[in-house]
Motif scaffolding. Structure first.
Motif, PDB file in Angstrom:
ATOM      1  N   VAL A  76      -0.045  13.659  -6.900  1.00 20.33           N
ATOM      2  CA  VAL A  76       0.594  14.954  -6.618  1.00 20.33           C
ATOM      3  C   VAL A  76       1.478  15.394  -7.780  1.00 20.33           C
ATOM      4  CG1 VAL A  76       2.294  16.085  -5.132  1.00 20.33           C
ATOM      5  CG2 VAL A  76       0.496  14.661  -4.110  1.00 20.33           C
ATOM      6  N   THR A 107      -5.812  16.293  -3.998  1.00 24.26           N
ATOM      7  CA  THR A 107      -5.871  15.344  -5.107  1.00 24.26           C
ATOM      8  C   THR A 107      -6.631  14.085  -4.705  1.00 24.26           C
ATOM      9  OG1 THR A 107      -4.624  13.962  -6.685  1.00 24.26           O
ATOM     10  CG2 THR A 107      -3.488  14.562  -4.631  1.00 24.26           C
ATOM     11  N   GLY A 108      -7.695  13.828  -5.435  1.00 21.95           N
ATOM     12  CA  GLY A 108      -8.544  12.673  -5.142  1.00 21.95           C
ATOM     13  C   GLY A 108      -8.045  11.405  -5.788  1.00 21.95           C
ATOM     14  N   SER A 168       0.833  -1.210   0.000  1.00 21.21           N
ATOM     15  CA  SER A 168       0.000   0.000   0.000  1.00 21.21           C
ATOM     16  C   SER A 168       0.867   1.259   0.000  1.00 21.21           C
ATOM     17  CB  SER A 168      -0.917   0.018   1.230  1.00 21.21           C
ATOM     18  OG  SER A 168      -1.865  -1.012   1.151  1.00 21.21           O
ATOM     19  N   LEU A 170      -0.749  19.056   4.198  1.00 25.24           N
ATOM     20  CA  LEU A 170      -0.127  18.230   5.237  1.00 25.24           C
ATOM     21  C   LEU A 170       0.627  19.093   6.242  1.00 25.24           C
ATOM     22  CD1 LEU A 170       1.372  15.284   3.138  1.00 25.24           C
ATOM     23  CD2 LEU A 170      -0.919  15.506   4.114  1.00 25.24           C
ATOM     24  N   ARG A 189      -7.233  10.944   5.524  1.00 20.54           N
ATOM     25  CA  ARG A 189      -8.246  11.986   5.382  1.00 20.54           C
ATOM     26  C   ARG A 189      -9.626  11.351   5.504  1.00 20.54           C
ATOM     27  NH1 ARG A 189      -5.608  10.225   1.596  1.00 20.54           N
ATOM     28  NH2 ARG A 189      -3.994  11.753   1.933  1.00 20.54           N
ATOM     29  N   ALA A 196       5.709  13.873  -5.955  1.00 20.64           N
ATOM     30  CA  ALA A 196       4.846  13.152  -4.987  1.00 20.64           C
ATOM     31  C   ALA A 196       4.871  13.675  -3.548  1.00 20.64           C
ATOM     32  CB  ALA A 196       5.157  11.655  -4.974  1.00 20.64           C
ATOM     33  N   ILE A 197       6.023  14.069  -3.048  1.00 20.72           N
ATOM     34  CA  ILE A 197       6.064  14.592  -1.678  1.00 20.72           C
ATOM     35  C   ILE A 197       6.827  15.910  -1.648  1.00 20.72           C
ATOM     36  CG2 ILE A 197       5.942  12.308  -0.620  1.00 20.72           C
ATOM     37  CD1 ILE A 197       8.986  12.689   0.045  1.00 20.72           C
ATOM     38  N   GLY A 248      -8.529   9.982  -1.936  1.00 22.88           N
ATOM     39  CA  GLY A 248      -7.451  10.934  -1.684  1.00 22.88           C
ATOM     40  C   GLY A 248      -6.101  10.274  -1.869  1.00 22.88           C
ATOM     41  N   VAL A 249      -5.203  10.952  -2.595  1.00 20.13           N
ATOM     42  CA  VAL A 249      -3.871  10.398  -2.861  1.00 20.13           C
ATOM     43  C   VAL A 249      -2.783  11.434  -2.598  1.00 20.13           C
ATOM     44  CG1 VAL A 249      -4.631   8.623  -4.483  1.00 20.13           C
ATOM     45  CG2 VAL A 249      -4.176  10.918  -5.336  1.00 20.13           C
ATOM     46  N   ALA A 250      -3.043  12.313  -1.630  1.00 21.73           N
ATOM     47  CA  ALA A 250      -2.068  13.369  -1.327  1.00 21.73           C
ATOM     48  C   ALA A 250      -0.976  12.831  -0.409  1.00 21.73           C
ATOM     49  CB  ALA A 250      -2.778  14.560  -0.684  1.00 21.73           C
ATOM     50  N   GLY A 251       0.189  12.550  -0.983  1.00 23.85           N
ATOM     51  CA  GLY A 251       1.310  12.032  -0.193  1.00 23.85           C
ATOM     52  C   GLY A 251       1.243  10.525  -0.023  1.00 23.85           C
ATOM     53  N   TYR A 252       2.320   9.976   0.542  1.00 27.52           N
ATOM     54  CA  TYR A 252       2.369   8.519   0.727  1.00 27.52           C
ATOM     55  C   TYR A 252       1.247   8.058   1.658  1.00 27.52           C
ATOM     56  CZ  TYR A 252       7.161   9.027  -1.066  1.00 27.52           C
ATOM     57  OH  TYR A 252       8.260   9.326  -1.814  1.00 27.52           O
ATOM     58  N   ASP A 253       0.817   6.824   1.449  1.00 26.44           N
ATOM     59  CA  ASP A 253      -0.275   6.260   2.243  1.00 26.44           C
ATOM     60  C   ASP A 253       0.271   5.744   3.583  1.00 26.44           C
ATOM     61  OD1 ASP A 253      -2.487   5.066   3.264  1.00 26.44           O
ATOM     62  OD2 ASP A 253      -2.791   3.646   1.619  1.00 26.44           O
ATOM     63  N   LEU A 254       0.602   6.695   4.453  1.00 22.59           N
ATOM     64  CA  LEU A 254       1.120   6.318   5.775  1.00 22.59           C
ATOM     65  C   LEU A 254       0.030   5.688   6.635  1.00 22.59           C
ATOM     66  CD1 LEU A 254       3.434   9.359   6.648  1.00 22.59           C
ATOM     67  CD2 LEU A 254       3.999   7.233   5.472  1.00 22.59           C
ATOM     68  N   THR A 263      -9.291  17.384   0.057  1.00 23.14           N
ATOM     69  CA  THR A 263      -7.893  17.075  -0.231  1.00 23.14           C
ATOM     70  C   THR A 263      -7.550  17.576  -1.638  1.00 23.14           C
ATOM     71  OG1 THR A 263      -6.223  15.318  -0.466  1.00 23.14           O
ATOM     72  CG2 THR A 263      -8.483  14.735  -1.032  1.00 23.14           C
ATOM     73  N   LEU A 301      -2.943  11.332   9.895  1.00 22.54           N
ATOM     74  CA  LEU A 301      -2.583  10.658   8.649  1.00 22.54           C
ATOM     75  C   LEU A 301      -3.853  10.276   7.906  1.00 22.54           C
ATOM     76  CD1 LEU A 301       0.112   8.218  10.127  1.00 22.54           C
ATOM     77  CD2 LEU A 301       0.461  10.526   9.199  1.00 22.54           C
ATOM     78  N   GLN A 352       6.901  11.743   5.706  1.00 22.95           N
ATOM     79  CA  GLN A 352       6.946  11.324   4.297  1.00 22.95           C
ATOM     80  C   GLN A 352       8.394  11.376   3.788  1.00 22.95           C
ATOM     81  OE1 GLN A 352       3.931  10.919   2.322  1.00 22.95           O
ATOM     82  NE2 GLN A 352       2.361  11.880   3.561  1.00 22.95           N
ATOM     83  N   LEU A 365      -0.034  20.285  -1.677  1.00 19.02           N
ATOM     84  CA  LEU A 365       0.318  19.281  -0.672  1.00 19.02           C
ATOM     85  C   LEU A 365       0.964  19.936   0.544  1.00 19.02           C
ATOM     86  CD1 LEU A 365       0.340  16.105  -0.411  1.00 19.02           C
ATOM     87  CD2 LEU A 365       2.768  16.250  -0.962  1.00 19.02           C
TER      88      LEU A 365
END
Lengths: 487, 487
Positions: free
Chosen positions: A447, A442-443, A223, A459, B210, A485-486, B215-221, A440, B208, A467, A455
Motif C-alpha cells: 500500500v 495491490t497484489g 504473518s 476495505l 480476498r 500501509a493502512i 493480495g497485500v492490501a492492509g494487514y493480514d488479519l 484488490t 477479511l 487495522q 485501500l
C-alpha cells in the motif's frame, strides 16, 4: 458504546487521529537534541546527516510518491543499534522509517521531515543455511539473489523472486510481502517466513514465530508483521523456509494479436487444470521498448506474448508444456513453441525482465499492481486499453498473468505536467475498474502511500477500524513508519 | 513509560487482567434475562437450554481440560444469527464460545458457566467450488472430508487432512490452524485460507482477506484470525484455495527396532533432499493396540514403523520412493518395502489411522502435540521413553515425523487417580524437554486450555504482552472465548 456499557469498553486510542494530521501529528522534536543523542549512543560511521546523501535514502522507487528529508539516516549494523534508535525515537516522539534497498514501488520507505530513516542494508549476513531443517536465517539487508545463490550451492531453493531480486533485500521483501514470477505455483514471501526477530513499538527486541516446520503457539504475529511495511515493528532477522532445488523447467511461448486473446488463454490454462511454474504476459508497448533498446525483433511478429514455464519432473513436464501450448492455441495464439533448453527459455524470459527498464528509458513509469480473479483478467485488460484511450495515456502491460496480477505501466513524457495529470486520472480509473471486477488494489507491491486511497475504497470501514486498532495496540507511541500501509 | 512520556502512551487495557480471574472476570449476568433476550431474538429451534444436551456441546475432546455448563447453546444457522448472539453477549457481557464438531484436543471449545456456546455445525453449506479460480467457499460447519469429496468430483483437492477429517469442520480447522498427514509437503490449514467472513469483537460482520490469488492490501488479519481459537472473532464463512488433484502416491514402509532408529531415518530422508508427501511414525504401543483390536499382526514383526508417501509424477515418484527406502535402510530399518498400488498403500496407512481409536479402548488418552527441529526428533523420542519410565506412565507415539510433529499419547487406566497424576507430570516433562530441544508446545492442535502453561514458558513476556494487546484491540469487550489461546 464503551461509555454506556462501562466495564470493558474499547480502549481509547490516543494515536489514531494524529496519524492523519500534517507531519503525522508527531511533535517536531528539537532536531539538534535528537542528533546529539543519536551521535552519543551510536558507534562511529552510522549516522548520516548530509542532505545530499540523505536525499538518496529518503524514498523508494515509487514514481510521484511524496517524500521529505529526514532529520537523520542511521546505517544500522545490528539489532541492538536498531533497538537503540527506536528507543530514542520513542523518547523524542519522532517517526522511524525502515528501509532496505529502496526498490519499493509504493512509497512505503518514504521519509517525512524530522524522522529517522533506519537503513538496514548493512545487516546483510547470511547466518545459517540448513539443508536438514531446510531453512535459512538472514539479516534484513541480504539481497534476494544473494540468498538464492547461496542456497543453490547447497542444492536448496528460496522461491520468492520479485523482479527486483538482483537489488531488493529480504527485509524489504518481508515488509511488502513481495511476490514474483514463480509465485503462481510457489506462493509469496510470506509463505516462506518462519520466524522474525523484530524491534517492536515499545522498543523491545522480540522473536515472533518459530523455526520448526509447524507451530500454532499463540497468535500468528509473524504473518501479521509480513507486509506491514515497518508500521508494526522493524525486522532485524528473518528465518525462511527453503525448498529442494527443482528440475529444469520447460518453457513455452505464445504470440497473440491482443491482450484480450492472451487473457483468454490464461483462463484456458486454468480450465485445463494446469499448474505452470510461471505464466507472464508482455504487451506490444513493452515489446517495442525492448526492441528499441535491445533489438530483439519481437514486436515484428507479436502484439502480445505469453511466457509460461512448468517444472514438473520428467515426462510430466513435457506433457504439461504441451498442454500449455494447446491452451495457448485454444485461446487464439497466432504462433507458439516450447523448449526444454534452460538457456533458450531464459532468453525468451529476457523480454519480460527487460520490459520495465526498457520502458523507463521513455520517461517516468508509474507502476500499477492490481490482482483480479483469473476469469476477469481479459475484461480488465480490455478496460485498461479503453482507459488509456480515455485519458490519452500510454499504458504498457506486463503481468503475472497466471495469478491475475497485472502491472499496467503508465508512461509520461519527462516534464509533461498535463500528461502526468491525465496519467493520475487513468491510475484512479484502473483502481476503480479493478475493484468493480472483484480485484484488490495491490497484489504484491504494498500500500505504501500510493495505494492509500484505493485501500480506503477496498476495505470496509469496520475492517479499516480493526487495522487501526491493531496498529495502535502494537505501535502505542505512533512512531513506526506512521501514515503508511493502512488508512 | 506512558506516564512519563505523555502524549501518545500505551492505551490502558481494561480487559486484560480480568481474563485471569475466576469465571474470566466477566460479570455473571442475570441468566434469565439473557435467555429471554436470546429467545426473543432468535428463530425457533436455535436455542438449547436442556442441561443434558448442553453437556454434550460444552467441551471438545481434550482429556482433562476443565469445562462448565453454559447458560445456553445456540445452534446458529446464519451469519446474521451469530451476529445477533454476539450483540447480546456484548450487551450482557457474557462470553461466547464458538464450536464446530468438538473434535479439538486442547479444550479450545470448552464452555464456562454463564456463557453462550455458539454451535456452527448447521452452517454446513458448500457454497462455491470454482475450478478456474481454484477456490471453494464454505460455511464453518462443513465437514473436512465432505469438502474434500466435493472437490474431488471436480478434479480438485483441498489438502489439509487432520486425522479428524471424517468428523471435524473447516471452521474448527481454521480456528486451530489444523495440520495433518500431507502437511509435510503441502502445508497447514492457514496456507489455504484466502478470505474469512467474521463476526468481530464489536459485533460487526466483516470480510477479511480476498479471493484473488495474491493480495497485500492492509494487514493480514486473515492469518491473524487463523489459529486464534475464536478469541478474535467468530468465523461464519471461509474461502479456501484448492489444488489440482495429484497423481497416485507411491507408499513406502520401514520396520525399525527402536523409535530412535526411526527418528534417525527421518533425518536421513531430509539429508537426502527428499520431499515426501507423508512421513508418519507408529510405535510398538500403537501397533500392539491395533493388533489387539483388528488383529493386523504388525507388532510381531516391527517395534516401530515408518510410513512414507511420495506423489511426484511418473518415474520421478518411483525414484523418490526408492530413495526413501534407501534412507530407511541407512537409518537402520530391519525391513522395508514399497508399492504403487493405492489400495495396498491405504491398507498400510490404516495402522496409522486406527492407532488413536485403538489406544482409546485402553483408557483415557491425553494427546501431546509437540513440534521440533527434525535433527532433534531422535533425541526427543529417547527422552519420551525415559519420561515414561520416570513417571511409570504408558506413552505411545504416533508422529507426523516428516515435519517433526510428535504426538506422544499418555494412557491411564480408567479411574486410576494416581496414574493420572503421574501422567500429568510426564506431560509437563515432555513440554519442558521439547522447549529445551528448540521445539514448540503445539504443532497443530492449538493452545486451548491445556497448553496455556507451556505457552507461558515458550513465549517471552514481551511477546505475551503483544498477544494480549492484539486481543484487547480486537475484543474490546472481552467476550470472545476468553481465557483460551493466549496467556
Amino acid at each position: 458504546m464503551s461509555s454506556v456499557l462501562g466495564l470493558c469498553g474499547p480502549a481509547p486510542n490516543p494515536c489514531r487521529n494524529d496519524l492523519s494530521l500534517p507531519g503525522y501529528g508527531l511533535p517536531v522534536t528539537d532536531t539538534a537534541t535528537l542528533l546529539k543523542d543519536l551521535h552519543r549512543d551510536l558507534p562511529a560511521g552510522r549516522l548520516v546527516t548530509d542532505p545530499q546523501v540523505m536525499a538518496g535514502l529518503a524514498h523508494d522507487d515509487a514514481e510521484w510518491a511524496p517524500w521529505e528529508l529526514p532529520a537523520a539516516v542511521v546505517r544500522a549494523e545490528s539489532a541492538r543499534e536498531v533497538q537503540l534508535v527506536v528507543g530514542l525515537a520513542i523518547e523524542h516522539r519522532v517517526p522511524v522509517i525502515p528501509r532496505g534497498s529502496g526498490t519499493g514501488l509504493s512509497g512505503g520507505a518514504n521519509a517525512v521531515a524530522g524522522s529517522i530513516v533506519i537503513d538496514l542494508s548493512r545487516m546483510n549476513e547470511i547466518k545459517i543455511i540448513d539443508p536438514v531443517e531446510r531453512l535459512a536465517v538472514v539479516g534484513p539487508g541480504v539481497i534476494n539473489d544473494d540468498l538464492r545463490a547461496a542456497c543453490a550451492q547447497q542444492g536448496l531453493w528460496y522461491p520468492p523472486d520479485p523482479a527486483s531480486s538482483p537489488w531488493s533485500s529480504i527485509g524489504g521483501n518481508v515488509a511488502t510481502n513481495a511476490g514474483g514470477v514463480c509465485c503462481v505455483k510457489y506462493g509469496v514471501t510470506g509463505d516462506y517466513v518462519l520466524e522474525l526477530e523484530v524491534v517492536n513499538g515499545r522498543g523491545e527486541l522480540v522473536r515472533l514465530g518459530r523455526r520448526t516446520a509447524k507451530g500454532v503457539a499463540g497468535y500468528d504475529l509473524t504473518s501479521l508483521l509480513v507486509g506491514s511495511e515497518g508500521t508494526l515493528g522493524i525486522v532485524t532477522e528473518i528465518s525462511v523456509r527453503l525448498r529442494q532445488q527443482r528440475p529444469i523447467e520447460h518453457t513455452v511461448v505464445g504470440y497473440f494479436d491482443s491482450v484480450t486473446d492472451a487473457g483468454v488463454a490464461v483462463t484456458k490454462i486454468a480450465e485445463a487444470g494446469l499448474t505452470p511454474s510461471a505464466l507472464e504476459l508482455v504487451d506490444r508497448h513493452c515489446l517495442e521498448a525492448v526492441d528499441a533498446w535491445k533489438n530483439m525483433g519481437l514486436s515484428a511478429d507479436a502484439n502480445v506474448i505469453l511466457l509460461g514455464r512448468t517444472d514438473a519432473p520428467g515426462e510430466a513436464g513435457a506433457a504439461e508444456a504441451s498442454a500449455m501450448i494447446t491452451a495457448f492455441e485454444t485461446g487464439g495464439a497466432t504462433w507458439s513453441a516450447q523448449t526444454d533448453d534452460q538457456q533458450e527459455g531464459d532468453a525468451l524470459f529476457a523480454a519480460r525482465r527487460l520490459a520495465y527498464p526498457a520502458l523507463e528509458r521513455l520517461g517516468p513509469v508509474l507502476t500499477e499492481d492490481i490482482c483480479l480473479p483469473l476469469r476477469n483478467v481479459p475484461a480488465m485488460l480490455s478496460r485498461i486499453e479503453q482507459i488509456a484511450v480515455d485519458h490519452d495515456t500510454k499504458i504498457a502491460n506486463i503481468a503475472h498473468a497466471g495469478d491475475g496480477n497485472l502491472h499496467p505501466l503508465l508512461i509520461t513524457p519527462i516534464g509533461d505536467e498535463q500528461a502526468k495529470i491525465r496519467a493520475q486520472q487513468a491510475f484512479s480509473d484502473i483502481i476503480a475498474g479493478c475493484l468493480e471486477l472483484g480485484g484488490t488494489v495491490t497484489g504484491e507491491h504494498g500500500v505504501g502511500l500510493l495505494k492509500l486511497p484505493g485501500l480506503a475504497d477496498e476495505l470496509s470501514p469496520a475492517v479499516q477500524q480493526m487495522q487501526a486498532d491493531v496498529k495502535a495496540a502494537l505501535d502505542p507511541y505512533g512512531i513506526l513508519n506512521p501514515g503508511k500501509a493502512i488508512v
